[in-house]
Motif scaffolding. Structure first.
Motif, PDB file in Angstrom:
ATOM      1  N   LEU A 291       0.834  -1.203   0.000  1.00 51.39           N
ATOM      2  CA  LEU A 291       0.000   0.000   0.000  1.00 51.39           C
ATOM      3  C   LEU A 291       0.870   1.254   0.000  1.00 51.39           C
ATOM      4  O   LEU A 291       0.611   2.212  -0.745  1.00 51.39           O
ATOM      5  N   ALA A 292       1.920   1.259   0.813  1.00 48.91           N
ATOM      6  CA  ALA A 292       2.808   2.419   0.887  1.00 48.91           C
ATOM      7  C   ALA A 292       3.524   2.654  -0.438  1.00 48.91           C
ATOM      8  O   ALA A 292       3.781   3.812  -0.813  1.00 48.91           O
ATOM      9  N   ASP A 293       3.840   1.592  -1.166  1.00 50.95           N
ATOM     10  CA  ASP A 293       4.464   1.755  -2.481  1.00 50.95           C
ATOM     11  C   ASP A 293       3.525   2.485  -3.429  1.00 50.95           C
ATOM     12  O   ASP A 293       3.958   3.333  -4.226  1.00 50.95           O
ATOM     13  N   ARG A 294       2.231   2.165  -3.353  1.00 49.37           N
ATOM     14  CA  ARG A 294       1.244   2.872  -4.167  1.00 49.37           C
ATOM     15  C   ARG A 294       1.170   4.343  -3.750  1.00 49.37           C
ATOM     16  O   ARG A 294       1.100   5.249  -4.574  1.00 49.37           O
ATOM     17  N   TRP A 295       1.151   4.567  -2.439  1.00 52.01           N
ATOM     18  CA  TRP A 295       1.066   5.942  -1.938  1.00 52.01           C
ATOM     19  C   TRP A 295       2.258   6.780  -2.383  1.00 52.01           C
ATOM     20  O   TRP A 295       2.112   7.970  -2.685  1.00 52.01           O
ATOM     21  N   THR A 296       3.434   6.183  -2.407  1.00 48.93           N
ATOM     22  CA  THR A 296       4.627   6.923  -2.811  1.00 48.93           C
ATOM     23  C   THR A 296       4.462   7.518  -4.195  1.00 48.93           C
ATOM     24  O   THR A 296       4.795   8.685  -4.434  1.00 48.93           O
ATOM     25  N   VAL A 297       3.934   6.737  -5.109  1.00 51.27           N
ATOM     26  CA  VAL A 297       3.717   7.222  -6.477  1.00 51.27           C
ATOM     27  C   VAL A 297       2.723   8.385  -6.479  1.00 51.27           C
ATOM     28  O   VAL A 297       2.951   9.428  -7.107  1.00 51.27           O
ATOM     29  N   THR A 298       1.608   8.211  -5.763  1.00 56.67           N
ATOM     30  CA  THR A 298       0.562   9.241  -5.741  1.00 56.67           C
ATOM     31  C   THR A 298       1.041  10.519  -5.068  1.00 56.67           C
ATOM     32  O   THR A 298       0.808  11.629  -5.570  1.00 56.67           O
ATOM     33  N   LEU A 299       1.727  10.387  -3.935  1.00 54.44           N
ATOM     34  CA  LEU A 299       2.150  11.577  -3.191  1.00 54.44           C
ATOM     35  C   LEU A 299       3.233  12.352  -3.925  1.00 54.44           C
ATOM     36  O   LEU A 299       3.253  13.595  -3.884  1.00 54.44           O
ATOM     37  N   ARG A 300       4.138  11.688  -4.581  1.00 59.22           N
ATOM     38  CA  ARG A 300       5.164  12.405  -5.341  1.00 59.22           C
ATOM     39  C   ARG A 300       4.554  13.173  -6.507  1.00 59.22           C
ATOM     40  O   ARG A 300       5.013  14.259  -6.853  1.00 59.22           O
ATOM     41  N   ALA A 301       3.502  12.601  -7.087  1.00 57.93           N
ATOM     42  CA  ALA A 301       2.862  13.265  -8.227  1.00 57.93           C
ATOM     43  C   ALA A 301       1.930  14.389  -7.801  1.00 57.93           C
ATOM     44  O   ALA A 301       1.605  15.266  -8.612  1.00 57.93           O
ATOM     45  N   ASN A 302       1.505  14.383  -6.526  1.00 57.95           N
ATOM     46  CA  ASN A 302       0.508  15.356  -6.064  1.00 57.95           C
ATOM     47  C   ASN A 302       0.904  15.954  -4.715  1.00 57.95           C
ATOM     48  O   ASN A 302       0.054  16.196  -3.863  1.00 57.95           O
ATOM     49  N   ALA A 303       2.176  16.224  -4.535  1.00 56.60           N
ATOM     50  CA  ALA A 303       2.676  16.684  -3.238  1.00 56.60           C
ATOM     51  C   ALA A 303       1.988  17.958  -2.771  1.00 56.60           C
ATOM     52  O   ALA A 303       1.748  18.142  -1.574  1.00 56.60           O
ATOM     53  N   GLU A 304       1.647  18.852  -3.682  1.00 59.02           N
ATOM     54  CA  GLU A 304       1.058  20.131  -3.272  1.00 59.02           C
ATOM     55  C   GLU A 304      -0.402  20.002  -2.852  1.00 59.02           C
ATOM     56  O   GLU A 304      -1.032  20.987  -2.475  1.00 59.02           O
ATOM     57  N   HIS A 305      -0.922  18.768  -2.888  1.00 61.55           N
ATOM     58  CA  HIS A 305      -2.292  18.521  -2.425  1.00 61.55           C
ATOM     59  C   HIS A 305      -2.325  17.565  -1.226  1.00 61.55           C
ATOM     60  O   HIS A 305      -3.394  17.083  -0.855  1.00 61.55           O
ATOM     61  N   TRP A 306      -1.163  17.304  -0.624  1.00 56.66           N
ATOM     62  CA  TRP A 306      -1.112  16.395   0.528  1.00 56.66           C
ATOM     63  C   TRP A 306      -1.295  17.217   1.800  1.00 56.66           C
ATOM     64  O   TRP A 306      -0.410  17.927   2.224  1.00 56.66           O
ATOM     65  N   ALA A 307      -2.454  17.116   2.421  1.00 56.10           N
ATOM     66  CA  ALA A 307      -2.770  17.894   3.622  1.00 56.10           C
ATOM     67  C   ALA A 307      -2.238  17.190   4.863  1.00 56.10           C
ATOM     68  O   ALA A 307      -2.985  16.851   5.787  1.00 56.10           O
ATOM     69  N   ALA A 308      -0.944  16.995   4.912  1.00 57.75           N
ATOM     70  CA  ALA A 308      -0.301  16.244   5.998  1.00 57.75           C
ATOM     71  C   ALA A 308      -0.001  17.171   7.166  1.00 57.75           C
ATOM     72  O   ALA A 308       1.160  17.445   7.500  1.00 57.75           O
ATOM     73  N   VAL A 309      -1.051  17.646   7.825  1.00 63.66           N
ATOM     74  CA  VAL A 309      -0.899  18.594   8.933  1.00 63.66           C
ATOM     75  C   VAL A 309      -0.843  17.883  10.281  1.00 63.66           C
ATOM     76  O   VAL A 309      -0.878  18.524  11.325  1.00 63.66           O
ATOM     77  N   TYR A 310      -0.768  16.565  10.276  1.00 63.92           N
ATOM     78  CA  TYR A 310      -0.746  15.780  11.496  1.00 63.92           C
ATOM     79  C   TYR A 310       0.663  15.229  11.724  1.00 63.92           C
ATOM     80  O   TYR A 310       1.446  15.053  10.776  1.00 63.92           O
ATOM     81  N   PRO A 311       1.022  14.953  12.968  1.00 62.40           N
ATOM     82  CA  PRO A 311       2.354  14.409  13.235  1.00 62.40           C
ATOM     83  C   PRO A 311       2.507  13.016  12.635  1.00 62.40           C
ATOM     84  O   PRO A 311       1.621  12.172  12.775  1.00 62.40           O
ATOM     85  N   MET A 312       3.611  12.786  11.962  1.00 64.41           N
ATOM     86  CA  MET A 312       3.968  11.458  11.487  1.00 64.41           C
ATOM     87  C   MET A 312       5.347  11.115  12.020  1.00 64.41           C
ATOM     88  O   MET A 312       6.206  11.999  12.155  1.00 64.41           O
ATOM     89  N   THR A 313       5.540   9.848  12.337  1.00 64.04           N
ATOM     90  CA  THR A 313       6.849   9.400  12.843  1.00 64.04           C
ATOM     91  C   THR A 313       7.667   8.869  11.685  1.00 64.04           C
ATOM     92  O   THR A 313       7.264   7.916  11.010  1.00 64.04           O
ATOM     93  N   TRP A 314       8.808   9.494  11.443  1.00 63.85           N
ATOM     94  CA  TRP A 314       9.680   9.136  10.336  1.00 63.85           C
ATOM     95  C   TRP A 314      11.010   8.601  10.858  1.00 63.85           C
ATOM     96  O   TRP A 314      11.517   9.063  11.880  1.00 63.85           O
ATOM     97  N   HIS A 315      11.565   7.645  10.140  1.00 59.58           N
ATOM     98  CA  HIS A 315      12.887   7.105  10.432  1.00 59.58           C
ATOM     99  C   HIS A 315      13.692   7.111   9.148  1.00 59.58           C
ATOM    100  O   HIS A 315      13.139   7.069   8.042  1.00 59.58           O
ATOM    101  N   GLU A 316      14.999   7.166   9.289  1.00 59.24           N
ATOM    102  CA  GLU A 316      15.849   7.132   8.102  1.00 59.24           C
ATOM    103  C   GLU A 316      15.728   5.794   7.398  1.00 59.24           C
ATOM    104  O   GLU A 316      15.621   4.742   8.052  1.00 59.24           O
ATOM    105  N   ALA A 317      15.724   5.841   6.068  1.00 59.61           N
ATOM    106  CA  ALA A 317      15.655   4.601   5.302  1.00 59.61           C
ATOM    107  C   ALA A 317      16.921   3.804   5.511  1.00 59.61           C
ATOM    108  O   ALA A 317      18.023   4.360   5.612  1.00 59.61           O
ATOM    109  N   GLU A 318      16.766   2.496   5.597  1.00 60.10           N
ATOM    110  CA  GLU A 318      17.930   1.634   5.837  1.00 60.10           C
ATOM    111  C   GLU A 318      18.702   1.417   4.546  1.00 60.10           C
ATOM    112  O   GLU A 318      18.160   1.381   3.455  1.00 60.10           O
TER     113      GLU A 318
END
Length: 318
Positions: A291-318
């Motif tokens: 699912l996240a692989d699908r989201w990556t494609v969508t979010l990169r193509a539509n970054a200026e429409h991602w209303a990510a105003v909530y806290p997300m926990t991120w870690h560095e890619a391995e």
């Protein structure tokens, strides 16, 4: 342990809404006031053309961008991953400003949509409806899962046009959701608050119904899995994958994207099959990674429409 016991263990918060102990200004009284304001604003918005409304939203968006530094920082912390740049990079700051502007436009268009549901259906293009029919063919319902990109709220105003079965949205149990509950119900949408037992969602899926849920926002008390998303590793809610495994329900990624003033496109992707019920946590995490692989494609193509105003926990890619 029975299915009901397993799902009951995933309960997210105490029952009850509206909560009498909600903070002042965010309780039942505030919800009623906001409900009245939304209805009034919706009635007013439908009398003005988009050419008048959108320039006004740009003014409001500029004011909000200037007055809410915490919101700017939160958006930057998330949107930076769509560009692979640090949050303080000029390109990220420009992206944040575009998103705030676009959010204002989407909100204005949503108010219009509430007053003009027939016109909303006529001006919304739906792609991939056949994927929902394919997912429902198995008889185990379907989980429609999206990130908060584009017009999530518009999707909740179009359930009967998108899904051929009863659809219930899982929404945050707060004063804003209480305010629009009646509007969503009148649009034909069932409502389930995220404080209710997850076993309720399981019953709906077992009845062959559809569940609509945002999948990228993990609250503090939610169980999560780490998945690769964009340029990093993010912790996303486990709930959709757990339901998919235990109920045998496929996941269908979707997004609702603005294509012009008061015009939208619903993009429904091919379903992701439910994992083996005996697969446990490993199978759930693997499904969320798909699912996240699908989201990556969508979010990169539509970054200026991602209303990510909530806290997300991120870690560095391995």
């Amino acid at each position: 342990m029975t299915l009901r016991d397993r799902l009951g263990a995933l309960r997210l918060a105490p029952d009850g809404k509206p909560r009498p102990d909600a903070p002042f200004g965010r309780g039942p009284l505030a919800a009623r006031a906001v409900r009245g304001a939304i209805v009034a604003a919706s009635a007013a918005a439908c009398h003005f053309p988009a050419g008048v409304v959108h320039p006004l939203t740009a003014v409001g968006a500029t004011f909000e961008w200037a007055c809410r530094p915490a919101k700017r920082r939160q958006l930057a912390a998330n949107l930076c991953h769509t560009l692979g740049l640090p949050p303080d990079h000029p390109d990220v700051k420009a992206l944040v400003r575009r998103e705030v502007r676009n959010e204002a436009r989407r909100s204005a268009d949503f108010l219009w949509a509430l007053a003009k549901p027939e016109e909303l259906r006529a001006t919304t293009e739906i792609r991939g409806r056949e994927h929902i029919h394919a997912a429902l063919a198995g008889g185990h319902g379907v989980l429609l899962v999206s990130t908060h990109v584009g017009g999530w709220e518009v999707a909740t105003a179009l359930p009967e046009a998108i899904v051929p079965v009863r659809t219930t949205a899982i929404v945050t149990d707060d004063w804003l959701a209480w305010a629009v509950e009646g509007l969503r119900i009148r649009a034909g949408l069932g409502i389930m608050y995220d404080s209710e037992p997850v076993s309720k969602a399981a019953r709906l899926l077992r009845d062959g119904q559809a569940i609509l849920v945002l999948g990228d926002y993990a609250k503090d008390w939610m169980r999560t899995y780490r998945v690769r998303l964009l340029d990093a590793v993010a912790e996303v809610p486990a709930g959709p994958a757990v339901l998919a495994r235990l109920c045998g329900s496929p996941l269908v990624p979707f997004s609702v994207l603005p294509v012009g003033p008061r015009r939208w496109r619903v993009e429904i992707e091919a379903p992701l099959a439910s994992p083996d019920r005996k697969g446990g946590a490993a199978a759930e995490q693997a499904l969320l990674q798909e699912l996240a692989d699908r989201w990556t494609v969508t979010l990169r193509a539509n970054a200026e429409h991602w209303a990510a105003v909530y806290p997300m926990t991120w870690h560095e890619a391995e």
